[in-house]
Every structure is written in structure tokens, then in C-alpha cells.
Design a protein around this motif. Structure first.
Motif, PDB file in Angstrom:
ATOM      1  N   ARG A   1     -15.538  17.014   9.932  1.00  0.00           N
ATOM      2  CA  ARG A   1     -15.461  15.706  10.051  1.00  0.00           C
ATOM      3  C   ARG A   1     -16.188  14.970   8.789  1.00  0.00           C
ATOM      4  NH1 ARG A   1     -20.148  14.943  14.879  1.00  0.00           N
ATOM      5  NH2 ARG A   1     -20.730  12.906  13.976  1.00  0.00           N
TER       6      ARG A   1
ATOM      7  N   MET B   1     -22.762  16.525  27.120  1.00  0.00           N
ATOM      8  CA  MET B   1     -21.786  16.005  26.266  1.00  0.00           C
ATOM      9  C   MET B   1     -20.607  17.039  26.184  1.00  0.00           C
ATOM     10  SD  MET B   1     -23.601  14.225  22.893  1.00  0.00           S
ATOM     11  CE  MET B   1     -22.242  13.311  22.600  1.00  0.00           C
TER      12      MET B   1
ATOM     13  N   GLU C   1     -18.196  18.593  23.917  1.00  0.00           N
ATOM     14  CA  GLU C   1     -18.093  18.233  22.174  1.00  0.00           C
ATOM     15  C   GLU C   1     -17.062  19.480  22.000  1.00  0.00           C
ATOM     16  OE1 GLU C   1     -21.254  16.068  20.412  1.00  0.00           O
ATOM     17  OE2 GLU C   1     -22.232  17.241  21.723  1.00  0.00           O
TER      18      GLU C   1
ATOM     19  N   ASP D   1     -17.352  15.161  17.271  1.00  0.00           N
ATOM     20  CA  ASP D   1     -17.482  16.845  17.333  1.00  0.00           C
ATOM     21  C   ASP D   1     -16.039  17.440  17.939  1.00  0.00           C
ATOM     22  OD1 ASP D   1     -19.625  17.774  15.975  1.00  0.00           O
ATOM     23  OD2 ASP D   1     -20.869  16.933  17.540  1.00  0.00           O
TER      24      ASP D   1
ATOM     25  N   ARG E   1     -27.596  24.403  16.298  1.00  0.00           N
ATOM     26  CA  ARG E   1     -27.625  22.854  16.622  1.00  0.00           C
ATOM     27  C   ARG E   1     -27.540  22.675  18.117  1.00  0.00           C
ATOM     28  NH1 ARG E   1     -21.980  19.671  15.418  1.00  0.00           N
ATOM     29  NH2 ARG E   1     -23.159  18.091  16.566  1.00  0.00           N
TER      30      ARG E   1
ATOM     31  N   ASP F   1     -30.135  17.267  18.250  1.00  0.00           N
ATOM     32  CA  ASP F   1     -28.726  17.713  18.149  1.00  0.00           C
ATOM     33  C   ASP F   1     -28.551  18.222  16.721  1.00  0.00           C
ATOM     34  OD1 ASP F   1     -25.948  17.989  18.706  1.00  0.00           O
ATOM     35  OD2 ASP F   1     -25.579  16.333  17.394  1.00  0.00           O
TER      36      ASP F   1
ATOM     37  N   ARG G   1     -29.764  11.295  24.298  1.00  0.00           N
ATOM     38  CA  ARG G   1     -29.252  12.446  23.955  1.00  0.00           C
ATOM     39  C   ARG G   1     -30.558  13.287  23.123  1.00  0.00           C
ATOM     40  NH1 ARG G   1     -25.312  13.755  19.753  1.00  0.00           N
ATOM     41  NH2 ARG G   1     -26.542  12.821  18.397  1.00  0.00           N
TER      42      ARG G   1
HETATM   43 MG    MG Z   1     -21.797  15.337  18.590  1.00  0.00          MG
END
Ligand code: MG
Ligand code: PEP
Length: 876
Positions: A778, A742, A744, A768, A664, A619, A616
Motif C-alpha cells: 500500500r 478487523m 484484513e 490491508d 504486527r 497494530d 482498535r
Molecule cells: Mg489495517
């Protein structure tokens, strides 16, 4: 008319939803002809109705209860309040899933001044009669009227002191009679009314109390921990009393057909002569081992052994039973599949297969996957833990046990651990910078943060114990001290934390190493035969990847590359990259990082021995990486050829009001494509090298985080593909690779048909996705979720257990929209839910190809995936 009440003989074991576990089993035992004192069960639906009616038992249900009292009187030949043959009953809760000790019980109901005299005379045992009566007043006052036990206990203590005796059993009939009268006075003082003498009034009060106890705080917590919905309600069992306290030829016991701690076959339990059930549990007197019962009650014991055999063979599982012996005659009060440790669960499952009682499929289905956690982490010594008193509670964020000296910073954790000390890192919250300190610590305790906070995610990833979000801690990081439960802890003081229960203890509780017993592998091998869902792991170090691979992971489903930038030898270059003014400066810094990244990926590929690795791309928001210490800022300024002020200005410019929704994810690659280019070079070069050296065919999977739009994803993907193809060409190699994204952000799910055209795979980042779907942070939701639980708005933390209604709907939508566009699209999940059994069942149902979870959850996920497949097959 709706039926709310069933005689035991009207039910059976399949009616658990309606009659609760206890009621269904009492009915089943009645059907197989075992000696069960008869009675009736008021259904779980009556409980639900009680709550719907504003916590009242309506006339219809009361009418049915009264009717069934009549039926019970006929069956038993006894009558409520009768002067000849009075009926006395026990009133016990019994939910669909067993919740031991969470709800209320009342014994000896039906007694009053008249009845007690009758039974005293008829039995020729006035001591017993008055003992029953004083117990009943005490229990009724406590459980039904919530007067509180202590006033009665004080009166007993006074009486014992007056009589110069130590044990309750030494009190005479007259003493107990006097106590009963004192109890009633106490009742009147507290409640303002006489103690009820009408058995029917007593019974209605007791039934209400059991219904009410479904909503008591400990039951609520137990349900949340065990995935039991509030809507189920509890049934109530009204059963004719059998008396274990009528003399020395009487007694009461609790027994298991196998040892619940080890799983060893054989009777295991305790027995107490001349006593009632609560005496065994309360530990007022020391009971004898069940085997010793044979000498005192040879016939009842023999009969009990036969019953055990019958019940085990009938239920084909280890049974946990309660029974009473009244004048040598055995009565069964309860049986259920016994709770057991993870170790025992595995042994029992294997033994049942070997004994021909269960198939492998059934054995796999009967183990609670969540239990396995305890086999994989160090644990507190059970005896020491029992004696310890918790001083506070947070979220059990990452299981295991940790104890050690308190430190307040990651640096101190590292330094102290370097000197061989065991430390527990206590922080307001942790940040990615703390990672090495977290690794060095035995465990992590944080004041803030939920189940998916940084501390929790990282700790689970590392298999370290973590208790997060203990808001009761008053922290003073500057002074290196905190206060909890009125105790002030300083650096170096000792503490113990339990990452399974979230409990915090003062001082050191000894731990024992976790052992993976022989049956573990056997059960896992069976599980692998049944599951169709693959299980990958979230890992970003070779150490974690290796561990996960050992535990059965079939690849990496999420490598969070940002964690790799925090290692000491590369954070400086990474900060240079962040604080660059031009593309050239940035590329120069990235060139320094490239060899590290490449070797990291090589090590990961090696650890996975050729299995898939999903990488990944960067991020988190960049501000997470910038230095905070003056010395680090000055050092960075020096290497960058900038002034400290300039660096500080850059750092300030990175500040965001809402960083989780800020600069991000792939937005970083849109603004700084050179970062994605560097990561692509590293992924591709590493794969080519390892494939060549090992002769493997690794197909690297590049995962772009946080996309919300197909054009945005295409922009980044085009960069990745261009660089990757250049690298492959330059190396004159053949390499297949995949580029996926992803899911999200809700918009990504809503436009999944467009996004699918740009992706080889979708991986649901449900941390997310939950955050963005609910609009709950979160990292902060722990602060208000407890109010949601209290008000029954939510029963579960949506960050721990997938919200199938909302987030799940988005996942289904993404699959349904994406598949027709791209037939080869494959689907995974790598949010924390990927290791949660009920979420895994959902993932299996909606057709994901894999779940990815932290290394220590891999065995849990394998078992849960097998159970999901078995359930799906059997429900077809
Ligand atoms: Mg995430
Ligand atoms: C997620 O959001 O579910 C995810 C796996 O990514 P991260 O936790 O790193 O944001």
C-alpha cells in the motif's frame, strides 16, 4: 445488421449510453422541435469496435456512415462537395458522461478549393469563406493528422505582421486565401501528401481522430478522476454547420441557465459576434456578456431565452448550452446538464426543490458527493490559480490548498509554525513520528507513497492538504533541498500545493477560507432521511472526533490507538515498554501509559456524546516506535538502566524484512498479552467513568486487528474478556461491551464462519485487505500503478476505489459465512474506501451496517450512502 449510426431524429435523451450525452441531447432537442442543425450520431459501440479492430473503422461501419451522409444530404438539401449547395459539417465527440474539453472537434469539414469558391460567391462574403477554409485546414492538420498548431499560428503571426494588423478579424479575404495556401503547403511538408480534398475522406479521417481522442492522455486522466470506464467509448456527432462567422449579424455563444459558480438563477454566459465556437473558448477576442446580446440580436435573444426555459423545464436541471446565430437566426448546437461548483450544486438542488421542479430525493441524487470536499477545506483563490502554472504533479491525496515556506522535517515544521510561520512539510515519506509536524504544517508533500500511505491517511484524518507520491522530486533531505522541474528549492523557499488535483506550484497562491453555505445543511438533512447505512469516523483525537461529530458522524468506527502513543508525554514510556526484557519490565512501562490511555478514551467518549466508539488495539510493527536519534537512544538507555549498545541491539532485533506482514496486529497481543490487557483496562475504566458521570450508556467496541484464524482471535479475545470482566466487577458497575475483529487478511474472509463464532462484529480493513489480496504494497504501489493505467490493465487505484471483483468478493464471502453463525454480527468498513462514493454504494449493496471514514469525508459518505439507498430502492 448492427446499427451503428442514428439520425438525430431517430434518437432521444434516454439513449445516452449509445449516443453519448451530446448525441442523445441533440436528438432530444430535435424531438422537442428546437432549431438544431441536423445530422447523425455514430454510436459509442462503433468506437469500441474501432478499438477492437485495431484502431480501424471497419467496412460495415464505414458503409453505414456513407449511407447516413446520403440521408443527411436529403434532410438538409445540401451535398458534400456540391458546386451549387455544398454541405459543411462539424464533427464532435460526445461520451456518455460529459468530459468537457478532453476530446477533439473539427469544424467546417467538407471544404476544398472548389467548395470554398462556391460559398464565397454564393454568400457574397469571400472573407468568411476563406476564413472557414483556413480554419478547417488548421484544425484538420492539428486534430486529425497531429501536425501541431504552432506551425500554423506562426504563419498567421507572420501574415499579421506583414499586414501590420493585430487581430485575426482584420485580415482580408485575400490574406486568408493566401494563408490557406500556405497552410496546405505546410501540411504537405509535414505529411508528405496533399491536403485531402474529398469530403468523405476528410470525414472518415475526422471520425477516426475523435475515436482516437478517447484514448488521449488528458482523457485518460479525466476518466480516472471521474470514475468513467474506458470501455464506454465516445460517440461522434456529425452535424450540419451553422455559421457564426458570416458577418456582424452572426455570432456564437456559450451560456448556462444558472450561474455555475454560485447557482444563482439567470442567464449566464458569453457571446461573440462574427465568430466560430472555438474563438469563445480560446479567448482570442474578449466576448460580451450574454445579456448584451439582447441589444444586438433582439429576436435571436428572445428566442434563445425561450429555448433556455424550455430546456431547463425539460431536463429539470441547469443547462449548459452552445449556440450560433447565423444571419439573425438561432441554432442550438448542444445542451447538457452543466458542470458546477459544490456551492452551486447545493443551491441549484435546493432551488429546484423550492421551484417544484425536483423532489427532495431527486435533489439528493443530483449532487456529486466528491464535490463536497471543496466546501470543507481552504481553497486557492480561483483567479490566482488559473494564472498559475504547475511545476509538478503528485497524487491529490488529501484535498485542500496549502502554501507556505518549505521545511524538511517534522521538528522544523513544529518549530517554524510555533513562530507563527506557515509551512509546507516536504518529505521523502512520512512516518507516524512526524504526526505533530504534520499537524503544524499547512500541507504535506511527499516524494513516495500512494493514496493509503501514512501521509495520505493521516492528512485526510486531520483534514490537512496532502500531495503524495511526486516521484519527479529529486530530494536531498540531508542538504535540506530538492529539485523539481529544474528548480532547486531550499528550506524557507515558498511553495503551494493543491491536495485536490495533486498540482505543485512555485511560490504562494493566495487561499480563501472554506464556507459551509446554508443549503449544505438542508441537503444533508434530506440525505439522512434516505440513507440506511450509518456513517462513522476514523478518529483518534478528541479534536478530530469533535469535528467529525459536527459533520454528522454517528460514532467512531476506527480509533487507531497507536497514534496516541506518539504524543510527547507517552512516547518515552512506550519505548521503555518496547525495550523491556521481561514481562515485569513491560508491565511497569505499560502502567505508566495506562492513565494516559484511559484519559484519551474518556475524551473521545465525551467528544462523541455517547455514540459508539470502536477502539482498535495496537497494530503497527513495534520498530515504528523506536528512537532513531542518538540523543533519544541514550536517554532511553538511561531510564532503562541499560547501555546504549543494548538498546541498539534491541532496536536491531526489531528489524523485519517484510514488516507489513510481520510482527504486527494481534500478533503483538499474542506475544505480549500485557499490551492488550492494559488497553482493555483503559477502554473499560474510561467507559465506566464517563457513563457514570454523564448518565450515558456507552457500549465500547474493542476491535482486534489483523486476525487470520479463529483460534488466534480466541486467544486474544479471552484475555480481553477476562480483564474487562474483572474491571467491571472491581468497579461494581454494569457495562456492556463488544469484542470484534478487523477482516484484513484473505484467510479471515475465507474462514469467516469460524471467526464469526469469536466476534461480535467484523470491520473490513480494506487498506490491508487490498494490500494482501493484490499482493501490492500500500505504500509503494504508486510507483508501478501508473504503468498499469497506461496499459489499461487497471483504470483505478484499488487503494482508493474498492476492487469489487476481488476484494469485494472476499467481503461478501465473509458476510455470507459469518451471518448464519452469529445472527447479531454487525459489519462495517474502516479502510479508506469507507469515504469513497462508489465503494460506499457497494458497501450498501452487500449489507454493511456502517462505513467509517476520515472526518472531512463524513458529509460525502452521508450523501453517497443516501444516493446508494435511493438507487437501490429505484432499481428494485
Ligand atoms: Mg489495517
Ligand atoms: C485497514 O487496513 O484498512 C485499516 C483501516 O487499518 P490501517 O489502515 O490502520 O492498517
Amino acid at each position: 445488421m448492427h446499427k451503428y449510426v442514428y439520425l438525430f431524429k431517430e434518437g432521444n435523451a434516454d439513449m445516452r449510453e449509445l449516443l453519448g450525452g451530446k448525441g442523445a441531447n441533440l436528438a432530444e432537442m430535435t424531438n422537442i422541435g428546437l432549431p438544431v442543425p441536423q445530422g447523425f450520431t455514430i454510436t459509442t459501440e462503433a468506437c469500441t469496435q474501432y478499438y477492437e479492430d485495431g484502431r480501424e473503422i471497419n467496412d460495415e461501419i464505414q458503409g453505414q456512415i456513407n449511407e447516413y451522409i446520403g440521408k443527411m444530404e436529403e434532410i438538409t438539401g445540401k451535398k458534400f462537395g456540391d458546386k451549387e449547395n455544398p454541405l459543411l459539417v462539424s464533427v464532435r465527440s460526445g461520451a456518455r458522461a460529459s468530459m468537457p474539453g478532453m476530446m477533439d472537434t473539427i469544424l467546417n469539414l467538407g471544404l476544398n478549393e472548389d467548395v470554398v469558391e462556391v460559398i464565397a460567391e454564393k454568400s457574397g462574403n469571400p472573407r468568411w469563406a476563406w476564413d472557414c477554409y483556413r480554419r478547417f485546414i488548421q484544425m484538420y492538420s492539428d486534430v486529425v493528422m497531429e501536425v501541431g498548431k504552432k506551425y500554423f499560428e506562426e504563419l498567421i503571426d507572420k501574415m499579421k505582421a506583414k499586414k501590420g494588423v493585430k487581430q485575426d478579424v482584420e485580415l482580408t479575404a485575400d490574406d486568408l486565401k493566401e494563408l490557406a495556401s500556405q497552410f496546405k503547403k505546410e501540411y504537405k511538408k509535414k505529411i508528405g501528401k496533399e491536403f485531402p480534398s474529398d469530403p468523405k475522406e476528410q470525414l472518415m479521417g475526422a471520425i477516426k481522430a475523435v475515436f482516437r481522442s478517447w484514448d488521449n492522455p488528458r482523457a485518460n486522466v479525466y476518466r480516472r478522476d471521474n470514475d468513467i470506464p474506458y470501455s464506454w467509448g465516445t460517440a461522434v456527432n456529425v452535424q450540419s454547420m451553422a455559421f457564426g462567422n458570416m458577418g456582424d449579424d452572426c455570432g456564437t455563444g456559450v451560456a448556462f441557465t444558472r450561474d455555475p459558480a454560485t447557482g444563482e438563477k439567470g442567464l449566464f454566459g458569453e457571446f461573440l459576434t462574427n465568430a466560430q465556437g472555438e474563438d469563445v473558448v480560446a479567448g482570442v477576442r474578449t466576448p460580451m456578456k450574454i445579456a448584451e446580446m439582447e441589444q444586438k440580436f433582439p429576436e435571436a435573444f428572445k428566442q434563445f431565452q425561450d429555448v433556455c426555459k424550455t430546456l431547463e423545464e425539460h431536463y429539470r436541471d441547469m443547462q449548459d448550452m452552445e449556440f450560433t446565430v447565423e444571419h439573425g437566426q438561432l441554432y442550438m448546437l448542444q445542451t447538457r446538464n452543466g458542470k458546477r461548483t459544490a456551492q452551486a450544486a447545493l443551491k441549484i438542488a435546493c432551488d429546484l426543490v423550492d421551484e417544484g421542479m425536483r423532489t427532495e430525493e431527486e435533489a439528493v441524487a443530483m449532487i456529486d458527493p466528491r464535490n463536497l470536499d471543496t466546501l470543507l477545506h481552504p481553497q486557492f483563490d480561483a483567479k490566482a490559480l488559473k494564472e498559475a502554472e504547475p511545476i509538478g504533479k503528485g497524487l491529490g491525496a488529501s484535498p485542500g490548498a496549502a502554501c507556505g515556506q518549505i521545511v524538511f522535517s517534522a521538528e522544523d515544521a513544529e518549530e517554524w509554525a510555533g513562530k507563527g510561520k506557515k509551512v509546507v512539510l516536504v518529505r521523502l515519506e512520512t512516518s507516524p513520528e512526524d504526526i505533530t509536524g504534520m499537524k503544524a504544517a499547512q500541507g504535506i508533500l511527499t516524494v513516495r507513497g500512494g493514496m493509503t500511505s501514512h501521509a495520505a491517511v493521516v492528512a485526510r484524518g486531520m483534514g490537512s492538504c496532502c500531495v503524495s507520491g511526486c516521484g519527479d522530486i529529486k530530494m536531498n533531505e540531508a542538504k535540506k533541498e530538492f529539485t523539481l522541474a529544474g528548480i532547486t528549492f531550499h528550506e524557507g523557499d515558498t511553495i503551494s500545493i493543491d491536495g485536490t488535483t495533486g498540482c505543485i506550484y512555485e511560490g504562494i497562491i493566495p487561499t480563501v477560507d472554506a464556507a459551509i453555505v446554508g443549503e449544505f445543511g438542508r441537503v444533508m438533512a434530506w440525505a439522512d432521511k434516505f440513507r440506511t447505512l450509518k456513517v462513522r469516523t476514523n478518529a483518534d483525537t478528541p479534536r478530530d472526533a469533535k469535528k467529525a461529530h459536527e459533520l454528522g458522524a454517528e460514532g467512531i468506527g476506527l480509533c487507531r490507538t497507536e497514534h496516541m502513543f506518539f504524543e510527547e508525554d507517552r512516547i518515552a514510556a512506550f519505548r521503555e515498554m518496547i525495550c523491556s526484557d521481561t514481562v515485569e519490565e513491560r508491565e511497569k512501562a505499560l502502567d505508566k501509559i495506562l492513565p494516559y490511555q484511559q484519559s484519551d478514551f474518556e475524551a473521545l467518549y465525551e467528544a462523541l456524546e455517547g455514540d459508539s466508539v470502536v477502539v482498535r488495539y495496537l497494530d503497527p510493527p513495534l520498530h515504528e516506535f523506536v528512537p532513531t536519534e542518538e540523543a533519544d537512544i541514550a536517554a532511553l538507555a538511561k531510564t532503562q538502566g541499560k547501555t546504549v549498545e543494548q538498546i541498539k541491539a534491541i532496536i536491531d532485533s526489531l528489524h523485519e524484512f517484510n514488516p507489513m506482514m510481520g510482527h504486527r496486529g494481534l500478533r503483538l497481543a499474542v506475544t505480549y498479552p500485557e499490551i492488550a490487557k492494559m488497553q482493555t483496562r483503559a477502554v473499560i475504566r474510561a467507559a465506566i467513568k464517563v457513563n457514570k458521570e454523564e448518565g450515558w450508556k456507552i457500549v465500547p467496541e474493542i476491535m482486534i486487528p489483523l486476525s487470520c484464524d479463529s483460534k488466534e482471535l480466541k486467544f486474544v479475545k479471552d484475555i480481553v474478556v477476562k480483564v474487562a470482566d474483572e474491571e467491571i466487577k472491581a468497579a461494581n458497575a454494569k457495562l456492556e461491551y463488544k469484542v470484534g475483529t478487523m477482516i484484513e487478511i484473505p484467510r479471515a474472509a475465507l474462514t469467516a464462519d469460524e471467526i464469526a463464532a469469536q466476534a461480535d462484529f467484523f470491520c473490513f480493513g480494506t487498506n490491508d485487505l487490498t494490500q494482501m489480496t493484490f499482493g501490492f504494497s500500500r505504500d509503494d504501489s504508486g510507483k508501478f500503478l501508473s504503468a498499469y493505467y497506461k496499459e489499461k490493465i487497471f483504470e483505478q487505484d484499488p487503494f482508493a476505489r474498492l476492487d469489487q471483483t476481488g476484494v469485494g468478493k472476499l467481503m461478501k464471502m465473509a458476510i455470507t459465512l459469518g451471518k448464519p453463525v452469529n445472527k447479531d454480527l454487525h459489519f462495517g468498513i474502516c479502510g479508506e474506501h469507507g469515504g469513497d462514493p462508489s465503494s460506499i454504494e457497494f458497501c450498501n449493496a452487500i449489507g454493511l451496517d456502517y462505513v467509517s471514514c476520515s472526518p472531512f469525508r463524513v458529509p460525502i459518505a452521508r450523501l453517497a450512502a443516501a444516493q446508494a439507498a435511493i438507487k437501490a430502492k429505484n432499481n428494485k
